[in-house]
Design an enzyme around this catalytic site. Structure first.
Site, PDB file in Angstrom:
ATOM      1  N   GLY A   1     -21.694 -77.090  -4.651  1.00  0.00           N
ATOM      2  CA  GLY A   1     -22.407 -78.088  -5.443  1.00  0.00           C
ATOM      3  C   GLY A   1     -21.518 -78.726  -6.495  1.00  0.00           C
ATOM      4  N   GLN A   2     -22.078 -79.675  -7.238  1.00  0.00           N
ATOM      5  CA  GLN A   2     -21.310 -80.377  -8.274  1.00  0.00           C
ATOM      6  C   GLN A   2     -20.767 -79.406  -9.312  1.00  0.00           C
ATOM      7  OE1 GLN A   2     -22.948 -84.448  -9.446  1.00  0.00           O
ATOM      8  NE2 GLN A   2     -24.817 -83.428  -8.778  1.00  0.00           N
TER       9      GLN A   2
ATOM     10  N   ASP B   1     -26.034 -65.441   1.212  1.00  0.00           N
ATOM     11  CA  ASP B   1     -27.377 -66.005   1.131  1.00  0.00           C
ATOM     12  C   ASP B   1     -28.091 -65.310  -0.014  1.00  0.00           C
ATOM     13  OD1 ASP B   1     -29.973 -66.848   1.368  1.00  0.00           O
ATOM     14  OD2 ASP B   1     -30.204 -66.268   3.478  1.00  0.00           O
ATOM     15  N   ILE B   2     -28.248 -66.013  -1.135  1.00  0.00           N
ATOM     16  CA  ILE B   2     -28.823 -65.362  -2.325  1.00  0.00           C
ATOM     17  C   ILE B   2     -30.311 -65.050  -2.156  1.00  0.00           C
ATOM     18  CG2 ILE B   2     -27.105 -66.267  -3.930  1.00  0.00           C
ATOM     19  CD1 ILE B   2     -29.132 -68.407  -4.787  1.00  0.00           C
TER      20      ILE B   2
ATOM     21  N   TYR C   1     -40.286 -79.113  -7.665  1.00  0.00           N
ATOM     22  CA  TYR C   1     -38.937 -78.673  -8.044  1.00  0.00           C
ATOM     23  C   TYR C   1     -38.961 -78.058  -9.441  1.00  0.00           C
ATOM     24  CZ  TYR C   1     -34.219 -79.081  -9.928  1.00  0.00           C
ATOM     25  OH  TYR C   1     -33.029 -78.824 -10.560  1.00  0.00           O
TER      26      TYR C   1
ATOM     27  N   ALA D   1     -28.850 -73.783  -6.134  1.00  0.00           N
ATOM     28  CA  ALA D   1     -30.243 -74.221  -6.295  1.00  0.00           C
ATOM     29  C   ALA D   1     -30.628 -75.163  -5.168  1.00  0.00           C
ATOM     30  CB  ALA D   1     -30.431 -74.936  -7.637  1.00  0.00           C
TER      31      ALA D   1
END
Length: 293
Positions: free
Chosen positions: A13-14, A40-41, A129, A64
């Site tokens: 991710g960023q 894989d969390i 979300y 996330a």
């Protein structure tokens, strides 16, 4: 003597990418960056194996489910990643005595305020979300009372897909662009957030457990998406005409908060952090993007 291990989830991710850029500047730590498929969390047995293998002293959860509109229909996966997995990580960290830093969002608020939200203001998410991220905060606090939760907003970076890169692309392709002007908040350059997170970890490494709790971090200044787009255009030297429009002109599956400014008093006071101005950070990011063209 073995270096403390920092486990970072969400390396693709960023924020995960920006943390990888900064990691060489912290040679006192050994970083383990993970994402699917390595870890894989949402899988507790995989987490057990990972914690047994690497024995992290700290975990930074930058992983996330961030597709805000898709989250409205993909609820099961959203909740697994943004809530259940956070609980699993918090449990493992607490059991092993590891510090835990978890990244959350301004979307836990309903956006009806007019003053910067403080950490103890009532939460009331207006989309799934935001709901899932709030559940993640609750799980983190339940299983790891010393967790440091950092809420952030409007994240962009040289890496990944984000508003800044989309605007630059569209503005180079079109003569005119419409951007909503009735949603206001604060952009966050992921590189600045990454720096703050590593400063926080350094403080946690000092052994004090009194830093636990919820904090807010974004760049300084509150603007609309329209203001943000105009700044992207001007700094990039593009000539696209940008028109302000209301949110009703662009209905989306997920409702967005109208106001999501956040107070950074607590994080600056607690960790001695300087908060860069949003425009200065945007200039830094666009400078890097322009060099890659």
């Amino acid at each position: 003597m073995q270096k403390p291990v920092i486990l970072v989830t969400g390396k693709n991710g960023q924020l995960g990418n920006e943390l990888q850029v900064l990691a060489p500047g912290y040679p006192q730590y050994e970083f383990v960056f993970t994402d699917l498929p390595e870890l894989d969390i949402t899988d507790e047995s995989s987490l057990d194996q990972f914690f047994d293998q690497y024995r992290p002293s700290f975990c930074i959860n930058a992983g996330a489910y961030t597709a805000v509109d898709k989250a409205e229909t993909d609820k099961e996966l959203t909740l697994r990643v943004n809530a259940d997995a956070v609980g699993y990580l918090a449990k493992r960290c607490a059991q092993s005595g590891a510090g835990f830093v978890h990244i959350s969002t301004d979307y836990v608020f309903n956006g009806t305020g007019s003053e910067p939200y403080r950490e103890d203001d009532p939460t009331d998410p207006v989309n799934y979300y935001g709901f899932s991220k709030l559940k993640g905060e609750e799980q983190a606090l339940q299983y790891h009372p010393d967790v440091v939760i950092i809420r952030t907003s409007w994240v962009y970076s040289f890496f990944g897909h984000n508003f800044v890169k989309t605007m630059r692309r569209l503005m180079s392709e079109r003569d005119t662009l419409n951007v909503v002007n009735d949603q206001v908040g604060s952009p966050t350059y992921a590189a600045d957030l990454a720096k703050v997170i590593l400063q926080v970890v350094d403080k946690l490494a000092g052994g004090k457990s009194t830093y636990g709790g919820i904090y807010h971090f974004s760049n300084e200044g509150i603007i609309s998406w329209y203001d943000f787009a105009v700044a992207v255009r001007d700094i990039s030297g593009l000539s696209c005409n940008v028109n302000p429009v209301p949110s009703t002109a662009y209905p989306t599956p997920a409702k967005r908060p109208s106001y999501s400014g956040m107070s950074k008093d607590k994080i600056t006071r607690t960790f001695g952090i300087a908060v860069p101005d949003w425009r200065n950070s945007l200039e830094s990011c666009i400078s890097i993007l322009a060099q890659q063209q």
